[in-house]
Structures are given as structure tokens and as C-alpha cells.
Design an enzyme around this catalytic site. Structure first.
Site, mmCIF file in Angstrom:
data_model
loop_
_atom_site.group_PDB
_atom_site.id
_atom_site.type_symbol
_atom_site.label_atom_id
_atom_site.label_comp_id
_atom_site.label_asym_id
_atom_site.label_seq_id
_atom_site.Cartn_x
_atom_site.Cartn_y
_atom_site.Cartn_z
ATOM 1 C CG ASN A 102 -2.300 0.593 0.875
ATOM 2 O OD1 ASN A 102 -2.381 1.629 0.220
ATOM 3 N ND2 ASN A 102 -3.371 -0.040 1.330
ATOM 4 C CG HIS A 132 22.403 3.255 10.491
ATOM 5 N ND1 HIS A 132 23.197 3.459 9.376
ATOM 6 C CD2 HIS A 132 21.140 3.563 10.116
ATOM 7 C CE1 HIS A 132 22.449 3.877 8.382
ATOM 8 N NE2 HIS A 132 21.195 3.952 8.797
#
Length: 209
Positions: A102, A132
Site C-alpha cells: 500500500n 546502523h
């Protein structure tokens, strides 16, 4: 091919009766434009992308940032507006047949993400197979893992799926959940939510206006 065309024709006839001819025309025009956009990206990334017929709606984009990155998109995948799909390093992204993605979804792949057949993903979902490396314990600035989503899974709106996650077949992830780890098949997964109210004197509010 004949069976596909027959199915398309029957669908258009059914939609015309339910929605009206004009609305059906506009809706299917949008589908055709989405298929043309998908073909453009397939030609743009001819070496890194394999796909069947799929639709990529307005403002959605696929970005492949490395010659080692690979994308496979199955037949009749439908990606709505403003979706961002990015693959980098040696990322392997596999979106299987009949997947629906969507509006405003983000998929970021640097290692491996697989989305199984008939899975539906609601708006504003974010899927990452990496974090990260903020601790900087090694040279690689990314911590890499995998995201495996099974078949016939429903992912609710505003869900965040983190690396090292496996979601079993026929499972449902409730809206707003943050997912990391294993979700068994045929399971409804939701994060526990608690409402907290902090009352303060009306004078405090007046002083800050």
C-alpha cells in the site's frame, strides 16, 4: 495468456456493473500506467531486476545502488503510491506473486528480504534488514540480517519490521507494532500498549500559551 486475458475481461465487466463504466475506465487506466512504469524500471535495471507483470503506481520508485544487488518481483504484484524500495550492497529482495504493498511503504534491503505470496502490506509500513552500527565496533557501519515474511500474511498500518525477523504463514501483525524476532504461523501479533495520563493544573497551560 488466453486465461489471463479472459480473467481481465471478466474483472472489467464485473467492475463496470458495480462502479460504473467511467470510474472503471479511470481505475484501469491507473493500472495500465502503473504497469508501464514497472516496465520502465525493469529496463532501467535490466541486469539487477527480474520480474513478471506488476504495477508500480505514481511516485513509487525502485532504486538499485550496487551491481551485486538483485530484485525479483513475481506476477501481479501491486505497489501503490509513494512507496520507496531500495537495494544496496549484496542485497537480495524477493517479492513473490500477488503481493500487495500500500501507499507510503519503505523497504530497505542490504542483505536479504523475502515477502511471500498473497501477502498484503498496509500503508506506512517500514521494512529493514539492517541497523546502523552506532557502537562502531567494526568497520562495517551496518549490522545486517534478514527479514522473511511468509505467505498470506497481513501487515497492518504503521508497522516497523526490523532485521532478523521471520513472520510465519497466515499471520497478522497489528497496526503500529514494532517487530523483531520470530512470529509463528497462524498467529496474531501485537505490541502491548498502555495509555498514560498525566494531569496538571489548568494554570500551567494558561501560562504557556
Amino acid at each position: 495468456m488466453f486465461n489471463v486475458l479472459k480473467k481481465i475481461w471478466n474483472t472489467i465487466q464485473s467492475q463496470s456493473k458495480e462502479r460504473g463504466i467511467y470510474i472503471t475506465f479511470l481505475m484501469n487506466l491507473s493500472h495500465v500506467i502503473g504497469i508501464i512504469r514497472a516496465i520502465f524500471y525493469k529496463l532501467l535495471y535490466v541486469k539487477g531486476m527480474k520480474s513478471s507483470i506488476f504495477s508500480l503506481q505514481a511516485n513509487s520508485r525502485i532504486e538499485i545502488f550496487n551491481k551485486k544487488s538483485k530484485v525479483r518481483i513475481g506476477k501481479f504484484v501491486y505497489i501503490r503510491k509513494n512507496a520507496s524500495i531500495r537495494i544496496d550492497f549484496s542485497g537480495q529482495l524477493d517479492i513473490e506473486d500477488y503481493v500487495f504493498i500500500n501507499d507510503n511503504c519503505n523497504i530497505n534491503c542490504v542483505n536479504r528480504i523475502r515477502i511471500g505470496k498473497h501477502t498484503k502490506i498496509a500503508p506506512n509500513v517500514c521494512i529493514n534488514d539492517h541497523d546502523h552500527n552506532y557502537k562502531g565496533e567494526d568497520r562495517d557501519h551496518l549490522l545486517r540480517g534478514e527479514v522473511i515474511i511468509g505467505e498470506n500474511v497481513w501487515i497492518g498500518a504503521n508497522v516497523v519490521i526490523l532485521r532478523d525477523t521471520v513472520i510465519g504463514d497466515n499471520s497478522i501483525v497489528a497496526a503500529g507494532s514494532v517487530v523483531k524476532g520470530d512470529i509463528p504461523s497462524n498467529t496474531l501479533y501485537m505490541n502491548k500498549r498502555e495509555n498514560k495520563f498525566v494531569h496538571y493544573p489548568a494554570k500551567v497551560m494558561r501560562d504557556t500559551v
